[in-house]
Design a protein around this motif. Structure first.
Motif, short mmCIF file in Angstrom:
data_model
loop_
_atom_site.label_atom_id
_atom_site.label_comp_id
_atom_site.label_asym_id
_atom_site.label_seq_id
_atom_site.Cartn_x
_atom_site.Cartn_y
_atom_site.Cartn_z
N ALA A 165 0.84 -1.21 0.00
CA ALA A 165 0.00 0.00 0.00
C ALA A 165 0.87 1.26 0.00
O ALA A 165 0.57 2.21 -0.72
CB ALA A 165 -0.94 0.00 1.20
N VAL A 166 1.92 1.26 0.78
CA VAL A 166 2.83 2.41 0.83
C VAL A 166 3.50 2.58 -0.53
O VAL A 166 3.58 3.70 -1.06
CB VAL A 166 3.88 2.24 1.96
N ARG A 167 3.98 1.49 -1.10
CA ARG A 167 4.63 1.56 -2.42
C ARG A 167 3.65 2.07 -3.47
O ARG A 167 3.98 2.96 -4.27
CB ARG A 167 5.19 0.20 -2.82
N SER A 168 2.44 1.53 -3.47
CA SER A 168 1.44 1.93 -4.47
C SER A 168 1.08 3.41 -4.33
O SER A 168 1.01 4.13 -5.33
CB SER A 168 0.17 1.09 -4.32
N ALA A 169 0.86 3.85 -3.11
CA ALA A 169 0.49 5.25 -2.88
C ALA A 169 1.61 6.19 -3.32
O ALA A 169 1.36 7.22 -3.95
CB ALA A 169 0.14 5.48 -1.42
N ALA A 170 2.84 5.84 -3.00
CA ALA A 170 3.97 6.69 -3.35
C ALA A 170 4.14 6.80 -4.86
O ALA A 170 4.36 7.89 -5.39
CB ALA A 170 5.25 6.15 -2.71
N PHE A 171 4.01 5.68 -5.55
CA PHE A 171 4.16 5.72 -7.01
C PHE A 171 2.94 6.32 -7.70
O PHE A 171 3.05 6.93 -8.76
CB PHE A 171 4.50 4.33 -7.56
N ALA A 172 1.77 6.19 -7.11
CA ALA A 172 0.55 6.77 -7.70
C ALA A 172 0.60 8.29 -7.69
O ALA A 172 0.00 8.94 -8.55
CB ALA A 172 -0.69 6.29 -6.94
N ARG A 173 1.30 8.86 -6.73
CA ARG A 173 1.40 10.33 -6.66
C ARG A 173 2.09 10.92 -7.88
O ARG A 173 1.80 12.06 -8.26
CB ARG A 173 2.17 10.75 -5.41
N LEU A 174 3.01 10.19 -8.46
CA LEU A 174 3.80 10.74 -9.57
C LEU A 174 2.92 11.12 -10.77
O LEU A 174 2.93 12.28 -11.19
CB LEU A 174 4.92 9.79 -9.95
N PRO A 175 2.15 10.20 -11.33
CA PRO A 175 1.32 10.60 -12.48
C PRO A 175 0.15 11.50 -12.10
O PRO A 175 -0.38 12.21 -12.95
CB PRO A 175 0.83 9.27 -13.06
N LEU A 176 -0.23 11.49 -10.83
CA LEU A 176 -1.33 12.36 -10.40
C LEU A 176 -0.95 13.84 -10.44
O LEU A 176 -1.82 14.71 -10.45
CB LEU A 176 -1.82 11.98 -9.01
N GLN A 177 0.35 14.12 -10.47
CA GLN A 177 0.78 15.52 -10.57
C GLN A 177 0.35 16.13 -11.91
O GLN A 177 0.07 17.32 -11.97
CB GLN A 177 2.29 15.63 -10.43
N LEU A 178 0.30 15.32 -12.95
CA LEU A 178 -0.04 15.86 -14.27
C LEU A 178 -1.43 16.48 -14.33
O LEU A 178 -1.57 17.62 -14.80
CB LEU A 178 0.15 14.79 -15.35
N PRO A 179 -2.49 15.82 -13.87
CA PRO A 179 -3.80 16.48 -13.90
C PRO A 179 -3.86 17.70 -12.98
O PRO A 179 -4.58 18.66 -13.28
CB PRO A 179 -4.79 15.41 -13.47
#
Length: 121
Positions: free
Chosen positions: A95-109
């Motif tokens: 969950a920590v890994r997923s959340a951390a990596f999910a933040r990266l593409p979320l910066q674009l929108p």
């Protein structure tokens, strides 16, 4: 001009994050890359910048400059998100890994929304 829901959401996100930056800067300490000097001061300054951007996004007369400033702020904090993702690779929690990596593409929108605000007048 009426404020769009996505710009209103970005303002809310900035305001919420700003409160955490200012009330509990230690939350953001692990995100700070080593090459950034004076971590606490930078965290507090980014909290103030987020508050200013949030407020600016809410008013038509300041939305343009706040949009450009918001986009710049999101780009400026991106290295912290990269550091967080890199550090999370060592976590035993998926969950920590997923959340951390999910933040990266979320910066674009978020950046896209800030630029949308900058183009609205």
């Amino acid at each position: 001009m009426k404020i769009s829901k996505d710009v209103l959401g970005l303002a809310g996100l900035f305001a919420t994050s700003a409160v955490v930056h200012l009330a509990k800067p230690s939350v953001y300490q692990p995100l700070m890359p080593a090459w950034v000097p004076r971590h606490r001061e930078v965290i507090l300054a980014s909290g103030v910048a987020e508050l200013v951007c949030a407020a600016g996004l809410l008013h038509p007369r300041t939305r343009r400059i706040a949009g450009w400033s918001s986009a710049a702020l999101l780009v400026a904090v991106f290295p912290g998100n990269v550091k967080m993702a890199n550090d999370a690779r060592r976590s035993s929690s998926p969950a920590v890994r997923s959340a951390a990596f999910a933040r990266l593409p979320l910066q674009l929108p978020l950046i896209r929304t800030a630029l949308k605000a900058a183009r609205s007048h």
